[in-house]
Write an enzyme that holds these catalytic residues in place. Structure first.
Site, PDB file in Angstrom:
ATOM      1  N   HIS A   1       5.174  -2.937  14.432  1.00 25.56           N
ATOM      2  CA  HIS A   1       4.319  -3.524  13.645  1.00 25.56           C
ATOM      3  C   HIS A   1       3.689  -3.664  12.897  1.00 25.56           C
ATOM      4  O   HIS A   1       3.262  -4.616  12.116  1.00 25.56           O
ATOM      5  CB  HIS A   1       4.589  -4.418  14.637  1.00 25.56           C
ATOM      6  CG  HIS A   1       5.109  -5.207  15.454  1.00 25.56           C
ATOM      7  ND1 HIS A   1       6.285  -5.839  15.651  1.00 25.56           N
ATOM      8  CD2 HIS A   1       5.186  -4.765  16.958  1.00 25.56           C
ATOM      9  CE1 HIS A   1       6.708  -5.640  16.985  1.00 25.56           C
ATOM     10  NE2 HIS A   1       5.932  -5.174  17.791  1.00 25.56           N
TER      11      HIS A   1
ATOM     12  N   SER B   1      -0.570   4.097 -15.603  1.00 24.01           N
ATOM     13  CA  SER B   1      -0.327   2.772 -15.948  1.00 24.01           C
ATOM     14  C   SER B   1      -1.407   3.211 -17.178  1.00 24.01           C
ATOM     15  O   SER B   1      -1.690   3.793 -17.821  1.00 24.01           O
ATOM     16  CB  SER B   1      -1.800   2.104 -15.589  1.00 24.01           C
ATOM     17  OG  SER B   1      -1.493   1.019 -15.684  1.00 24.01           O
TER      18      SER B   1
END
Ligand code: ARG
Length: 458
Positions: A156, A277
């Protein structure tokens, strides 16, 4: 008025229809397979005395000439012909004259295209297998180095129990190994030659289909001529297997993206496989992993597309089947690029082992072992589970971990705790004690690695 544009309009429509129907733009990829299939076909025709030796020689030479000219850039496969089969035949007749017109004896474009596509796909199955093997080699090399590199195992996406990097990678070794088995399986099932099926009902010529099949390296011939020209199961199976490869690559990519995140910092992706970026100077993005994850969709798309194309087609050949090519080629190219890049990224990726181990120590990954410890001292496991649950709560409230509590604190929760608890819940012990087959314990892992080496080298 109608006169003014009527003729032209019809002309335009016809041109569009021609373009719509033509496949040369994408089936030119089958050029080599088309020539190879034709050479085998005429060789068989001559053996069966359907063509003379001279006719065969002339055709084979003509075909080889076309092959060389295209390979050397002297002849361009442009869009003046409808498809690759017409291109080859037209140029053959242009080169050698009358004999060229006999190439298509006892053959239809339907069994011809079925053969070409099968030859092409068969090669792709082998190439994919080779790329998977290379990826497995990189995975195994990391495993061999990291049998004692600790990291948290998750369920999980919550820290569950400690594992090792070798163990985590081992899971992917298993996945990609199964992918290779699927390639082998598909290859075995598809390796039958459809040539000789004709348009759909065989031919009246005394063809030796088995001979043609053996020339082309097939295990035998397909058994029903209607099925031969309209079967695309093998391609669907391959696209399904490629989809599974992508699903595995995508899961792995997702993990790498998580491991590469600022919060985790488990790995450092090499500069060659990351990008920056345009605005944020601090960024180093895992673009390759993200693209692999993203491209999974188009490979699934190819599978869905072909399944849907095939589902309503009556026997035998219908032009719908031409739609198998673009999507299949795109999927094959995509998977190839993804495998090559992913393997390169994995080969150069660095692990921040201290951070991985530190992370494994946090998040109570040793809670199960603490419960097992109590069970070992005679506490029923269900009670032990409850005791350790309380222990965890106690630690959370004090922002500490089980191994940092004093024996006095531990004993307040259960008097079964003793000095040896610290050893029992250490990271090393938690992993080392998991020795069943398939578990992360170093001894079990070394055994698995030995088997993987043998599997990869055989
Ligand atoms: N371009 C066709 C295809 O890819 C080749 C077979 C054409 N056969 C025909 N009867 N029109 O399926």
């Amino acid at each position: 008025m109608a006169q003014l544009w009527g003729g032209r309009f019809t002309g335009e429509t016809d041109r569009l229809a021609y373009r719509f129907n033509a496949s040369i733009n994408f089936d030119k990829r089958l050029f080599h397979q088309d020539i190879e299939g034709s050479i085998a076909h005429v060789t068989m025709l001559a053996k069966q005395r359907i063509l003379t030796e001279e006719e065969k020689e002339s055709i084979v030479q003509g075909l080889q000439g076309i092959l060389e000219d295209v390979n050397h850039g002297k002849l361009e496969i442009d869009d003046t012909c409808e498809d690759i089969h017409s291109f080859v035949e037209t140029h053959l007749i242009e080169r050698i004259g009358e004999a060229g017109k006999k190439l298509h004896t006892g053959r239809s474009r339907n069994d011809q295209v079925a053969l070409d596509m099968r030859l092409y796909t068969r090669q792709q199955v082998q190439n994919t297998d080779a790329l998977l093997k290379e990826l497995l080699g990189v995975i195994l090399a990391v495993m061999e180095e990291n049998v004692e590199t600790y990291m948290p195992g998750f369920t999980h996406l919550q820290k569950a129990q400690p594992v090792t990097l070798a163990h985590h990678y081992g899971a992917y070794f298993e996945m990609f190994r199964r992918d290779r088995q699927r390639m082998e399986d598909i290859y075995r099932r598809m390796n039958y030659c459809p040539l000789g099926a004709g348009a759909l009902a065989g031919t009246t010529y005394p063809l030796d289909r088995e001979y043609t099949a053996s020339l082309l390296g097939f295990a035998g011939v397909t058994q029903n001529s209607m099925d031969s020209v309209s079967d695309r199961d093998y391609l669907i199976e391959f696209l399904a297997a490629l989809s599974t490869v992508m699903m595995h690559l995508s899961r792995f990519s997702e993990e790498i993206i998580i491991w590469n995140s600022n919060e985790y910092q488990f790995v450092e992706i090499d500069d060659a496989y990351s990008t920056g970026s345009s605005i944020m100077p601090q960024k180093k993005n895992p673009d390759i992993a993200e693209l692999v994850r993203g491209k999974t969709g188009r490979v699934y798309g190819a599978l869905m597309s072909l399944l849907t194309t095939m589902k309503g087609i009556p026997l035998a050949y219908n032009k719908d089947m031409q739609e198998d090519k673009e999507v299949a080629f795109d999927a094959m190219d995509t998977v190839k690029d993804c495998l090559v890049l992913f393997t390169g990224m994995l080969r150069t990726m660095k692990f921040r082992k201290e951070r991985m181990a530190a992370s494994a120590m946090k998040g109570f990954t040793n809670a199960t072992d603490a419960a097992d410890y109590l069970a070992g001292k005679g506490v029923p496991f269900r009670d032990a589970h409850a005791i350790v649950g309380r222990l965890v709560l106690y630690c959370i409230e004090r922002e500490t971990s089980i191994d940092k509590l004093s024996l006095k604190e531990l004993k307040e929760i259960s008097d079964k705790f003793d000095e040896d608890i610290y050893m029992a819940v250490s990271l090393e012990t938690c992993v080392a004690k998991r020795l069943t087959t398939g578990a992360p314990g170093p001894e079990a892992m070394r055994e698995a690695i030995k088997q993987y080496r043998i599997c990869l080298e055989s």
